[in-house]
Design a protein around this motif. Structure first.
Motif, PDB file in Angstrom:
ATOM      1  N   MET A  99       6.001  -3.970  -2.724  1.00 39.45           N
ATOM      2  CA  MET A  99       4.711  -3.854  -2.274  1.00 39.45           C
ATOM      3  C   MET A  99       3.878  -2.724  -3.034  1.00 39.45           C
ATOM      4  O   MET A  99       2.754  -2.915  -3.418  1.00 39.45           O
ATOM      5  N   LEU A 100       4.674  -1.647  -3.364  1.00 42.79           N
ATOM      6  CA  LEU A 100       3.854  -0.693  -4.275  1.00 42.79           C
ATOM      7  C   LEU A 100       3.867  -1.003  -5.447  1.00 42.79           C
ATOM      8  O   LEU A 100       2.567  -0.854  -6.207  1.00 42.79           O
ATOM      9  N   ALA A 101       4.586  -1.970  -6.255  1.00 41.85           N
ATOM     10  CA  ALA A 101       4.587  -2.133  -7.378  1.00 41.85           C
ATOM     11  C   ALA A 101       3.409  -3.227  -7.731  1.00 41.85           C
ATOM     12  O   ALA A 101       2.595  -3.104  -8.515  1.00 41.85           O
ATOM     13  N   LEU A 102       3.206  -3.854  -6.689  1.00 47.16           N
ATOM     14  CA  LEU A 102       2.210  -5.047  -6.750  1.00 47.16           C
ATOM     15  C   LEU A 102       0.759  -4.250  -6.616  1.00 47.16           C
ATOM     16  O   LEU A 102      -0.245  -4.727  -7.453  1.00 47.16           O
ATOM     17  N   ALA A 103       0.730  -3.120  -6.029  1.00 47.65           N
ATOM     18  CA  ALA A 103      -0.296  -2.450  -5.480  1.00 47.65           C
ATOM     19  C   ALA A 103      -0.829  -1.844  -6.937  1.00 47.65           C
ATOM     20  O   ALA A 103      -2.038  -1.850  -7.094  1.00 47.65           O
TER      21      ALA A 103
END
Length: 143
Positions: A99-103
Motif C-alpha cells: 500500500m505504501l510503495a504504491l502510494a
C-alpha cells in the motif's frame, strides 16, 4: 488536529530500520525456559529478543510534513504516515509495504522538493528490503 501544529514536527524524524535481532541471554535462563523461548521464536513470537535498529534516513519535521502532504489525504497511506504526527512514532510492517510503495511511487517526482524525492527513493528502498526479508520492519520516530 491540525497536522502542521503537531509537537512531533519540532525535532528530527528518524527512519529506523531493523538491522538484526539477537536473543538477550544475560540472565541465567533455565534450559526448559530456553526451549520455550526458542519455540516461541520459531512460531513468530519475540520473547527475549532484542531488536537492533539503525537510522536509514532522517529529515526535519517540516520536511516530513511536506513529504507526506504529496499523498492523497483520503488515502490509507496518508492515514498511516500521519500517525507519526499524532503519536510521534509509527511502525511499518510487511503488511503495509504494498500500500505504501504504491502510494509513494504514484507521486510525481517533478512536483517534489529535492528532499522529498530523496525520502521517497529511500523509503521505497527500505520497503523493498522489508519485502525481501519479512522479519524486518521500519520504525519512524521523532528525536
Amino acid at each position: 488536529m491540525d497536522v502542521a501544529e503537531s509537537r512531533h514536527l519540532k525535532g528530527s524524524v528518524y527512519f529506523y530500520r531493523l538491522t538484526r535481532k539477537f536473543i538477550d541471554e544475560k540472565d541465567n535462563i533455565p534450559q526448559d525456559a530456553k526451549q520455550v523461548m526458542y519455540y516461541s521464536l520459531a512460531i513468530g513470537h519475540h520473547l527475549g529478543i532484542v531488536d537492533c535498529l539503525s537510522a536509514a534516513m532522517v529529515c526535519t519535521g517540516p520536511e516530513y510534513l511536506e513529504w507526506i502532504s504529496a499523498l492523497d489525504t483520503e488515502s490509507e497511506a496518508y492515514r498511516k504516515m500521519k500517525g507519526f504526527l499524532m503519536f510521534g512514532e509509527i511502525t511499518i510492517y510487511p503488511e503495509h509495504i504494498n500500500m505504501l510503495a504504491l502510494a509513494f511511487d504514484a507521486i510525481d517526482a517533478n512536483a517534489q522538493s529535492v528532499k522529498s524525492r530523496e525520502l521517497t527513493v529511500g523509503f521505497i528502498e527500505v520497503l523493498t528490503a522489508i519485502y525481501n526479508e519479512p522479519t524486518m520492519y521500519l520504525m519512524i520516530r521523532g528525536g
